[in-house]
Design an enzyme around this catalytic site. Structure first.
Site: not given
Ligand code: GLY
Ligand code: MN
Ligand code: MN
Length: 455
Positions: A47, A259, A276, A287, A366, A370, A377, A401, A405, A422, A424
């Protein structure tokens, strides 16, 4: 004022939300109606519920953060706003009933009067009246606009359509069908106002503080979740609602999992850690990704990979300006990373050939950017048509970003295995160039090492 708290931006006022509703209604025919449900609570266990998160489209048009509401827009109807009332249309909200007993448990509800008084809707009714009132409100409305992704909204449209059939037989104008409202709202959301950019700047500033805090706290022997705790402490200390998406803290090869949210491993000396993470503030997302050595100094191999990503990222950020496209920016990143992979000895031969046969995708799978906004996103199309990438224009907010890898496979030289990098940043397109919102977290090797040495 508490120490070390960033000044908050002004809250977006009810007049701004009213103007957004009017701008949306001006794009619709006068015989249309919009039905846009807000979010509902979702059970977490037995609940108890997950913390409530309003639907972003609903929030963009109302600023209201209560569950189980329904916004009805009647273009062409006489609203109570300033200016040309016929054009502004009318905004009606259905909301939760006031209930003193329930409110004693779960907190204050606005009720219909509160919605009109505090949020500037033209009319509001409690949900118990919804079905009957909707029948009246939709009289003469032939085209419904609903978010087609919402089963609840489509069910409302279908109900209205079924009820309308009888009316149509009597020759009255009544609901004939429904179509998607989302693309129109998403086009509006894609271009951020100065005030929205102020809020995004704040979400970015909080996120940047949190990353610096995690860099200072990092040490071999800590668990990944302990750095997550440092980040999320700062998000909330600064008045954010928490993370805008699940925080990623990946030590060593865990950073290769794009992720990775388990955050359960121990951080080891000699490894990099990829974080991240971004704060949510007033429902807008930060982000940021930064990658740094757990014990404060890059190895030669880590540094070599890092510099390839850093150079690609800097060139991509520099390319953010009106007229350029995310497609071109991504192509530039692919070229820079592929050329770097060849220099590192991880790919062989000619840059064009390795781009052509997509062998770089083993290390970078990737895309580079975005949109960023109320959703991490964020909404808005990336193409004008299937063959035409959309040119950037002032007010768009996006991430840049790139990453590399490197798998732990036997054919990879030992010193590169499991290195994940990475970098970003959050960027807004300005009239002639761009603004980086997240420049307060170091990303040059020397600056990272200096910050980490200070702890
Ligand atoms: N953290 C998700 C991205 O960087 O798109
Ligand atoms: Mn990110
Ligand atoms: Mn991102």
């Amino acid at each position: 004022m508490l120490p070390d708290v960033l000044p908050r931006p002004d809250a977006i006022s009810p007049e701004v939300y009213r103007a957004r509703r009017a701008a949306l209604m001006r794009q619709l025919p006068a015989n249309a109606a919009v039905l846009l449900p807000g979010a509902s609570l979702v059970t977490r266990s037995h609940d108890s519920e997950f913390p409530f998160r309003q639907n972003s489209d609903f929030y963009y048009l109302t600023g209201i953060t209560e569950p189980d509401a329904l916004l009805v827009l009647l273009p062409g109807a006489k609203g109570s706003g300033e200016g040309d009332e016929d054009v502004n249309g009318e905004s009606i909200l259905f909301c939760q009933e006031r209930d003193p007993t329930l409110e004693a448990w779960t907190g204050r509800r606005l009720g219909a009067e509160g919605v009109v008084r505090e949020h500037g809707l033209d009319q509001a009714f409690e949900n118990g009246e919804r079905d009957e009132r909707l029948r009246e409100l939709l009289q003469g409305r032939e085209q419904l606009y609903v978010p087609l992704v919402s089963a609840d909204a489509v069910a409302l449209a279908e109900d209205a359509y079924q009820q309308a059939k009888a009316g149509q037989r009597r020759g009255q104008a009544a609901v004939r069908g429904w179509q998607d409202i989302s693309p129109l709202i998403h086009e509006m959301r894609l271009i951020k106002s100065a005030q929205e950019i102020e809020v995004l700047r704040h979400a970015a500033a909080i996120s940047a503080r949190a990353h610096c805090r995690a860099m200072r706290a990092a040490a071999p022997g800590l668990f990944e979740y302990q750095l997550q705790a440092e980040l999320e402490h700062e998000f909330m200390w600064q008045g954010g609602s928490g993370p805008a998406y699940s925080t990623i803290v990946g030590g060593g090869a865990n950073g290769c999992v794009l992720h990775y949210i388990e955050n359960s491993a121990v951080l080891k000396a000699g490894e990099l850690v990829l974080i991240d993470a971004g704060a949510e503030f007033d429902l807008y997302a930060g982000d940021i990704t930064r990658t740094f050595p757990v014990s404060g100094t890059f190895s030669a191999a880590q540094r070599a990979v890092y510099e390839v990503v850093l150079k690609a990222q800097a060139r991509a950020v520099a390319a953010v300006k009106p007229g350029n496209t995310l497609f071109d920016i991504h192509q530039g990143v692919v070229r820079d990373l592929t050329s770097g992979l060849i220099t590192l000895g991880l790919l062989e031969g000619d840059v064009d050939a390795r781009i052509e046969d997509e062998s770089y995708r083993r290390f970078y799978l990737h895309s580079t950017s975005h949109w960023l906004g109320l959703d991490v996103h964020d909404v808005g199309t990336y193409r004008l048509d299937p063959d035409t990438p959309r040119p950037l224009s002032p007010g768009m907010a996006l991430t840049v970003e790139p990453g590399l890898y490197i798998p732990t496979d036997d054919d990879i030289p030992a010193e590169y295995r499991g290195i994940a990098v990475r970098i970003e940043d959050d960027v807004v397109v300005t009239e002639s160039s761009h603004e980086v919102l997240t420049a307060d977290v170091p990303k040059q090797v020397a600056d990272i090492e200096a910050l980490m040495a200070k702890k």
